[in-house]
Design an enzyme around this catalytic site. Structure first.
Site, PDB file in Angstrom:
ATOM      1  N   MET A  37       6.102 -11.953 -53.035  1.00 46.72           N
ATOM      2  CA  MET A  37       5.493 -12.112 -51.851  1.00 46.72           C
ATOM      3  C   MET A  37       4.704 -13.064 -50.727  1.00 46.72           C
ATOM      4  O   MET A  37       3.812 -13.196 -50.862  1.00 46.72           O
ATOM      5  CB  MET A  37       4.409 -10.390 -51.252  1.00 46.72           C
ATOM      6  CG  MET A  37       5.546  -9.523 -51.578  1.00 46.72           C
ATOM      7  SD  MET A  37       5.285  -8.065 -50.648  1.00 46.72           S
ATOM      8  CE  MET A  37       3.810  -7.974 -52.002  1.00 46.72           C
ATOM      9  N   HIS A  41      -0.287 -17.261 -58.247  1.00 55.59           N
ATOM     10  CA  HIS A  41      -0.627 -17.300 -59.321  1.00 55.59           C
ATOM     11  C   HIS A  41      -0.488 -17.910 -59.813  1.00 55.59           C
ATOM     12  O   HIS A  41       0.737 -17.857 -60.817  1.00 55.59           O
ATOM     13  CB  HIS A  41      -2.002 -16.693 -58.843  1.00 55.59           C
ATOM     14  CG  HIS A  41      -1.740 -14.843 -59.179  1.00 55.59           C
ATOM     15  ND1 HIS A  41      -0.908 -15.088 -60.324  1.00 55.59           N
ATOM     16  CD2 HIS A  41      -1.102 -13.622 -58.083  1.00 55.59           C
ATOM     17  CE1 HIS A  41       0.111 -13.741 -60.222  1.00 55.59           C
ATOM     18  NE2 HIS A  41      -0.596 -13.205 -58.697  1.00 55.59           N
ATOM     19  N   THR A  42      -0.760 -17.675 -61.426  1.00 58.18           N
ATOM     20  CA  THR A  42      -0.567 -18.120 -62.935  1.00 58.18           C
ATOM     21  C   THR A  42       0.061 -17.062 -63.618  1.00 58.18           C
ATOM     22  O   THR A  42       1.473 -17.587 -64.179  1.00 58.18           O
ATOM     23  CB  THR A  42      -2.406 -18.196 -63.419  1.00 58.18           C
ATOM     24  OG1 THR A  42      -2.840 -17.032 -63.658  1.00 58.18           O
ATOM     25  CG2 THR A  42      -3.499 -19.897 -63.525  1.00 58.18           C
ATOM     26  N   HIS A  44       2.668 -16.146 -61.684  1.00 58.44           N
ATOM     27  CA  HIS A  44       3.665 -15.694 -60.870  1.00 58.44           C
ATOM     28  C   HIS A  44       4.530 -17.508 -61.661  1.00 58.44           C
ATOM     29  O   HIS A  44       5.452 -17.396 -61.923  1.00 58.44           O
ATOM     30  CB  HIS A  44       3.950 -17.016 -59.253  1.00 58.44           C
ATOM     31  CG  HIS A  44       3.316 -15.258 -58.889  1.00 58.44           C
ATOM     32  ND1 HIS A  44       2.481 -15.392 -57.940  1.00 58.44           N
ATOM     33  CD2 HIS A  44       3.945 -14.556 -58.241  1.00 58.44           C
ATOM     34  CE1 HIS A  44       2.211 -14.303 -57.382  1.00 58.44           C
ATOM     35  NE2 HIS A  44       3.437 -13.698 -57.409  1.00 58.44           N
ATOM     36  N   GLN A  68       7.697  -2.287 -47.932  1.00 63.47           N
ATOM     37  CA  GLN A  68       6.506  -1.485 -48.659  1.00 63.47           C
ATOM     38  C   GLN A  68       5.975  -1.162 -48.645  1.00 63.47           C
ATOM     39  O   GLN A  68       5.259  -0.829 -49.998  1.00 63.47           O
ATOM     40  CB  GLN A  68       7.405  -1.782 -49.947  1.00 63.47           C
ATOM     41  CG  GLN A  68       6.748  -3.729 -50.231  1.00 63.47           C
ATOM     42  CD  GLN A  68       7.122  -4.773 -50.978  1.00 63.47           C
ATOM     43  OE1 GLN A  68       8.220  -5.263 -50.664  1.00 63.47           O
ATOM     44  NE2 GLN A  68       5.813  -5.322 -51.654  1.00 63.47           N
ATOM     45  N   GLY A 160       7.654  -9.174 -63.424  1.00 58.24           N
ATOM     46  CA  GLY A 160       6.831  -9.564 -64.615  1.00 58.24           C
ATOM     47  C   GLY A 160       6.061  -8.208 -64.626  1.00 58.24           C
ATOM     48  O   GLY A 160       6.933  -6.769 -64.433  1.00 58.24           O
ATOM     49  N   GLN A 161       6.479  -7.360 -65.792  1.00 58.74           N
ATOM     50  CA  GLN A 161       5.738  -5.993 -66.799  1.00 58.74           C
ATOM     51  C   GLN A 161       4.241  -5.703 -65.992  1.00 58.74           C
ATOM     52  O   GLN A 161       4.153  -4.855 -66.143  1.00 58.74           O
ATOM     53  CB  GLN A 161       5.221  -6.994 -68.458  1.00 58.74           C
ATOM     54  CG  GLN A 161       4.643  -5.577 -69.159  1.00 58.74           C
ATOM     55  CD  GLN A 161       5.834  -4.535 -69.317  1.00 58.74           C
ATOM     56  OE1 GLN A 161       7.027  -4.810 -69.604  1.00 58.74           O
ATOM     57  NE2 GLN A 161       5.525  -2.773 -69.344  1.00 58.74           N
ATOM     58  N   VAL A 189       0.080 -11.497 -67.518  1.00 61.06           N
ATOM     59  CA  VAL A 189      -0.739 -13.001 -67.193  1.00 61.06           C
ATOM     60  C   VAL A 189      -2.393 -12.080 -66.719  1.00 61.06           C
ATOM     61  O   VAL A 189      -2.187 -11.441 -65.576  1.00 61.06           O
ATOM     62  CB  VAL A 189      -0.082 -14.056 -66.216  1.00 61.06           C
ATOM     63  CG1 VAL A 189      -1.656 -14.941 -66.769  1.00 61.06           C
ATOM     64  CG2 VAL A 189       1.429 -14.367 -66.982  1.00 61.06           C
ATOM     65  N   SER A 198      -3.501 -11.379 -59.725  1.00 58.26           N
ATOM     66  CA  SER A 198      -2.937 -10.366 -58.419  1.00 58.26           C
ATOM     67  C   SER A 198      -2.948 -11.054 -57.569  1.00 58.26           C
ATOM     68  O   SER A 198      -3.983 -11.188 -57.454  1.00 58.26           O
ATOM     69  CB  SER A 198      -3.262  -8.978 -59.008  1.00 58.26           C
ATOM     70  OG  SER A 198      -2.579  -8.600 -57.453  1.00 58.26           O
TER      71      SER A 198
END
Length: 296
Positions: A37, A41-42, A44, A68, A160-161, A189, A198
Site C-alpha cells: 500500500m 520502508h526497510t 518492503h 480493507q 511478510g511474516q 524486519v 510498519s
C-alpha cells in the site's frame, strides 16, 4: 528483463492501468510481485530482495485499498508517499511499478457502493483475531490480492511474516481457488529497538514508540518460554503487556493469541509443534500488530 540485468538505481516502468501492465507482462519473464500500500520502508526492501531471488523480474504494486479499511479506520490519513516509494523501488532494482487508482481497481464502485461489489470470502480463518476486530478486512485483502494476481499474472508473490494471518489467509485462497501463484514468506524486519517495521509507525510520538516496544518484548518473552508449553508462553507475554497497560502512554491490547500457523485456531495446552504468538494493541491512536513464530 532478466535477473542479470537488474541493477540498483534503475528507473522502474510505472504502469497505472490494466492495459499498461498487461502489455508489459510478456517482456518480464518469470515475475515476482510484492503487493504493497506504499509508504515503503526497510521491511518492503526486504520483500523486494526476497522477490529478486525467485524471479527474473520484480513488480511492486502500490495501492491503498479502500475495501480493507473499516468506516472508522485510517484510510484517509494512511501515508501516501509515491515519490519516495518510486525512489525506493529504483534503489532496489524493481522492474515495474503498478500504481492504479481506485477507479482502475473498482471501476463500477465509488464511495458507498464499494459494498456492492463481488468479494472473496476468507472463510472461518478470516473471522478470528484481525478478522474479528476488523470486520471485512480480509474480504478486502483477498479481493484486491486476487485482482492483482489476475491483472499482473505473477509467478511468485512475496508477503511478510509480520502480517502472519494475512499470509495464511492468502495461502489458503491460492490453494482453494487453484491460483497459479507461488506464495513466498519473508521474515519480519525490525528496527534496532525491536519494533516491527510498519508504515503506521510514523504515527507514533517518541513516547508512544517507547510504550509500543512492549509488544515485541512480550512476544520475545513468550518465545523464550516455548519449551515450557503454551500456558507458559502466554503467561510470560501477558506479564509484560499487563505492565505496559499501566505505562504512560498505556498499551491497550485487542488480543494476544497462540495459534496454529496454518489455520490460526488457538492451540490448547497439550499442543506441540509450530505455532505463532500474535498480538494487536493500541498505543494512542495507532493500532499495531506483531507476531513471532515458535516451536512448542
Amino acid at each position: 528483463m532478466t535477473q542479470s540485468t537488474a541493477s540498483a538505481h534503475k528507473t522502474p516502468v510505472v504502469t497505472r492501468t490494466a492495459e499498461e501492465i498487461q502489455a508489459l507482462r510478456p517482456q518480464l519473464g518469470r515475475l515476482a510481485l510484492v503487493p504493497t500500500m506504499g509508504a515503503l520502508h526497510t521491511g518492503h526492501r526486504s520483500l523486494i530482495a526476497q522477490a529478486r531471488e525467485h524471479a527474473e523480474s520484480v513488480a511492486v504494486s502500490i495501492f491503498v485499498n479502500p475495501l480493507q479499511f473499516g468506516p472508522n479506520e485510517d484510510y484517509d490519513r494512511y501515508p501516501r508517499t509515491f515519490d519516495h516509494d518510486l525512489r525506493v523501488c529504483a534503489e532496489e532494482g524493481v522492474d515495474v511499478v503498478f500504481a492504479p487508482t481506485v477507479d482502475v481497481m473498482y471501476p463500477d464502485a465509488d464511495g458507498d457502493s464499494l459494498g456492492q461489489i463481488v468479494t472473496v470470502d476468507p472463510g472461518s480463518m478470516g473471522r478470528v483475531l484481525e478478522g474479528e476486530f476488523r470486520p471485512g478486512f480480509f474480504h478486502g485483502v483477498l479481493t484486491v490480492v486476487n485482482k492483482l494476481f489476475n491483472l499482473i499474472r505473477p509467478d511468485v508473490a512475496v508477503f511478510g511474516q509480520k502480517d502472519a494471518q494475512q499470509l495464511a489467509v492468502v495461502r489458503r485462497m491460492v490453494r482453494d481457488l487453484c491460483l497459479p501463484v507461488t506464495i513466498v514468506a519473508a521474515p519480519t524486519v525490525r528496527d534496532p529497538d525491536g519494533l516491527a517495521t510498519s508504515s503506521r509507525n510514523v504515527y507514533l510520538s517518541a513516547e508512544e514508540r517507547a510504550s509500543a516496544l512492549a509488544l515485541s518484548k512480550a512476544l520475545f518473552a513468550g518465545a523464550d518460554a516455548a519449551s515450557s508449553g503454551p500456558a507458559a508462553v502466554l503467561a510470560a507475554a501477558r506479564a509484560i503487556l499487563s505492565e505496559a497497560a499501566r505505562a504512560t502512554p498505556p498499551v491497550s491490547v485487542d488480543y494476544l493469541a497462540l495459534v496454529d500457523p496454518t489455520t490460526f485456531t488457538e492451540v490448547g495446552d497439550d499442543y506441540r509443534g509450530d505455532a505463532v504468538l500474535a498480538v494487536a494493541a493500541w498505543v494512542g491512536e495507532t493500532r499495531l500488530i506483531d507476531n513471532v513464530p515458535l516451536t512448542l
